[in-house]
Scaffold this active site. Sequence first.
Site, PDB file in Angstrom:
ATOM      1  N   ASP A 180      -2.938  -1.821   4.589  1.00 17.80           N
ATOM      2  CA  ASP A 180      -3.639  -2.646   5.593  1.00 17.80           C
ATOM      3  C   ASP A 180      -4.727  -3.478   4.922  1.00 17.80           C
ATOM      4  O   ASP A 180      -4.555  -4.689   4.805  1.00 17.80           O
ATOM      5  CB  ASP A 180      -4.457  -1.452   6.504  1.00 17.80           C
ATOM      6  CG  ASP A 180      -5.107  -2.401   7.314  1.00 17.80           C
ATOM      7  OD1 ASP A 180      -4.862  -3.269   8.271  1.00 17.80           O
ATOM      8  OD2 ASP A 180      -6.573  -2.512   7.055  1.00 17.80           O
ATOM      9  N   GLU A 235       2.959  -1.241   6.889  1.00 20.82           N
ATOM     10  CA  GLU A 235       2.037  -1.132   6.111  1.00 20.82           C
ATOM     11  C   GLU A 235       1.837  -0.035   4.639  1.00 20.82           C
ATOM     12  O   GLU A 235       1.657  -0.217   3.672  1.00 20.82           O
ATOM     13  CB  GLU A 235       0.623  -0.589   6.894  1.00 20.82           C
ATOM     14  CG  GLU A 235       0.062  -1.724   7.828  1.00 20.82           C
ATOM     15  CD  GLU A 235      -1.091  -1.587   8.499  1.00 20.82           C
ATOM     16  OE1 GLU A 235      -1.910  -2.345   8.862  1.00 20.82           O
ATOM     17  OE2 GLU A 235      -1.269  -0.402   8.876  1.00 20.82           O
TER      18      GLU A 235
END
Length: 229
Positions: A52, A124
């Site tokens: 992220d 991610e």
Amino acid sequence: MNGESLAEINPLIQQLGLFQENSRLLKQALAHRSYTHEAGGDSNERLEFLGDSVLSLVISEYLFMHYPQKPEGDLSKWRAYLVSTESLARLARKLGLGRYLLLGVGEDKSGGRERRSILADAMEALIAAIYLEYGWERVKTFILEQWEPLLALMEKYPLPIDPKTHLQELLQAKGSVPRYKLVRAEGPDHNRLYTIAVYNGNSFLGQGVGRSKKEAEQEAAEEALKDLE
């Protein structure tokens, strides 16, 4: 792919041009917590945390360098769109990531391979795995290659728009409007899964699955945009 050998992800390895068959990081990136609860090992949640931040920095740097004329507020809105669950899941589907996920039996049977949040988390985690294995420049290249279709939207729109609105505008420009149709609703009331198809007249454009009709419509629009953009 629940319980199956890692060798079966060879097509993904070849597609990415990254990792080896026995890559621990790649396996972890694909391992949902429902799988590790049953089989043991590490899930992709820690990698997701790192990915992220890596994604946000790459996108932030790109926006800052390529759009010096845009104010901070506009850049923030674009970054939010580009790193959103919606965008991550859309690009994960484009990679075909769902078929390679390691899921628990129940999660697999309930449609986890198509679930937006699971796909976004895996994307991610994959970004983090690439970063840890190959470093900053390689993960940056990967992200910008994968995000190119979404970044290209910035040349067309001053601010990001959701897939349904985008599809509506594309079809209206051709004198038409999208039509959404409920295909099926499955599961108990507290855990309902909707499948919705979108049409242009009688022509099928795409299909989406979601925990709400709105989410399923957005996913159907995303699918339709793959061929229309």
